[in-house]
Scaffold this motif. Structure first.
Motif, mmCIF file in Angstrom:
data_model
loop_
_atom_site.group_PDB
_atom_site.id
_atom_site.type_symbol
_atom_site.label_atom_id
_atom_site.label_comp_id
_atom_site.label_asym_id
_atom_site.label_seq_id
_atom_site.Cartn_x
_atom_site.Cartn_y
_atom_site.Cartn_z
ATOM 1 N N PHE A 160 50.089 62.761 67.758
ATOM 2 C CA PHE A 160 49.617 63.241 69.059
ATOM 3 C C PHE A 160 48.536 62.335 69.618
ATOM 4 C CE2 PHE A 160 46.730 65.999 71.520
ATOM 5 C CZ PHE A 160 47.611 66.372 72.523
ATOM 6 N N ILE A 161 47.562 61.956 68.795
ATOM 7 C CA ILE A 161 46.472 61.083 69.246
ATOM 8 C C ILE A 161 47.011 59.705 69.615
ATOM 9 C CG2 ILE A 161 44.347 59.931 68.508
ATOM 10 C CD1 ILE A 161 43.962 62.881 69.077
ATOM 11 N N SER A 162 47.955 59.179 68.825
ATOM 12 C CA SER A 162 48.486 57.851 69.128
ATOM 13 C C SER A 162 49.287 57.850 70.431
ATOM 14 C CB SER A 162 49.343 57.342 67.974
ATOM 15 O OG SER A 162 50.456 58.177 67.774
ATOM 16 N N VAL A 163 49.992 58.935 70.720
ATOM 17 C CA VAL A 163 50.732 59.025 71.988
ATOM 18 C C VAL A 163 49.757 59.092 73.160
ATOM 19 C CG1 VAL A 163 52.204 60.565 73.354
ATOM 20 C CG2 VAL A 163 52.830 59.987 71.009
ATOM 21 N N LEU A 164 48.660 59.830 72.981
ATOM 22 C CA LEU A 164 47.671 59.899 74.058
ATOM 23 C C LEU A 164 46.956 58.564 74.259
ATOM 24 C CD1 LEU A 164 45.906 63.342 73.574
ATOM 25 C CD2 LEU A 164 47.549 62.692 75.312
ATOM 26 N N ALA A 165 46.718 57.830 73.195
ATOM 27 C CA ALA A 165 45.961 56.586 73.283
ATOM 28 C C ALA A 165 46.820 55.391 73.708
ATOM 29 C CB ALA A 165 45.318 56.280 71.932
ATOM 30 N N ALA A 166 48.135 55.508 73.639
ATOM 31 C CA ALA A 166 49.007 54.378 73.915
ATOM 32 C C ALA A 166 48.796 53.765 75.314
ATOM 33 C CB ALA A 166 50.465 54.775 73.726
ATOM 34 N N PRO A 167 48.691 54.529 76.395
ATOM 35 C CA PRO A 167 48.473 53.903 77.708
ATOM 36 C C PRO A 167 47.144 53.151 77.808
ATOM 37 C CG PRO A 167 49.174 56.182 77.975
ATOM 38 C CD PRO A 167 48.906 55.986 76.528
ATOM 39 N N VAL A 225 45.499 51.715 75.281
ATOM 40 C CA VAL A 225 45.629 50.489 74.487
ATOM 41 C C VAL A 225 46.442 49.458 75.246
ATOM 42 C CG1 VAL A 225 46.565 49.535 72.342
ATOM 43 C CG2 VAL A 225 45.323 51.698 72.314
ATOM 44 N N ALA A 226 47.515 49.896 75.916
ATOM 45 C CA ALA A 226 48.341 48.977 76.696
ATOM 46 C C ALA A 226 47.535 48.387 77.849
ATOM 47 C CB ALA A 226 49.581 49.701 77.215
ATOM 48 N N ALA A 227 46.703 49.197 78.488
ATOM 49 C CA ALA A 227 45.880 48.688 79.600
ATOM 50 C C ALA A 227 44.840 47.684 79.104
ATOM 51 C CB ALA A 227 45.182 49.858 80.296
ATOM 52 N N LEU A 228 44.282 47.944 77.943
ATOM 53 C CA LEU A 228 43.304 46.995 77.380
ATOM 54 C C LEU A 228 43.962 45.663 77.021
ATOM 55 C CD1 LEU A 228 41.164 49.288 75.079
ATOM 56 C CD2 LEU A 228 40.403 48.091 77.130
ATOM 57 N N LEU A 229 45.160 45.742 76.467
ATOM 58 C CA LEU A 229 45.864 44.519 76.087
ATOM 59 C C LEU A 229 46.341 43.746 77.317
ATOM 60 C CD1 LEU A 229 47.975 45.740 73.028
ATOM 61 C CD2 LEU A 229 45.906 44.336 73.014
#
Length: 54
Positions: free
Chosen positions: A39-46, A48-52
């Protein structure tokens, strides 16, 4: 008897496990932790993608 075993083994809900010889129940914590991590990884994915992406 076989129906009972198949029904219990195919159940997706977490059932308490009886500790042998102690008479206490041990709740299976690993599935709950795994759901939390997913659940946390799904929430954090956008984020992390924006940071990258910069």
């Amino acid at each position: 008897m076989a129906d009972c075993l198949v029904r219990n083994s195919s159940s997706l809900r977490a059932a308490p496990i009886l500790a042998h010889g102690h008479g206490i129940t041990i709740e299976p914590i690993l599935p709950a932790l795994l759901r939390g991590v997913i659940f946390i990884s799904v929430l954090a994915a956008p984020f992390v993608a924006a940071l990258l992406a910069g």
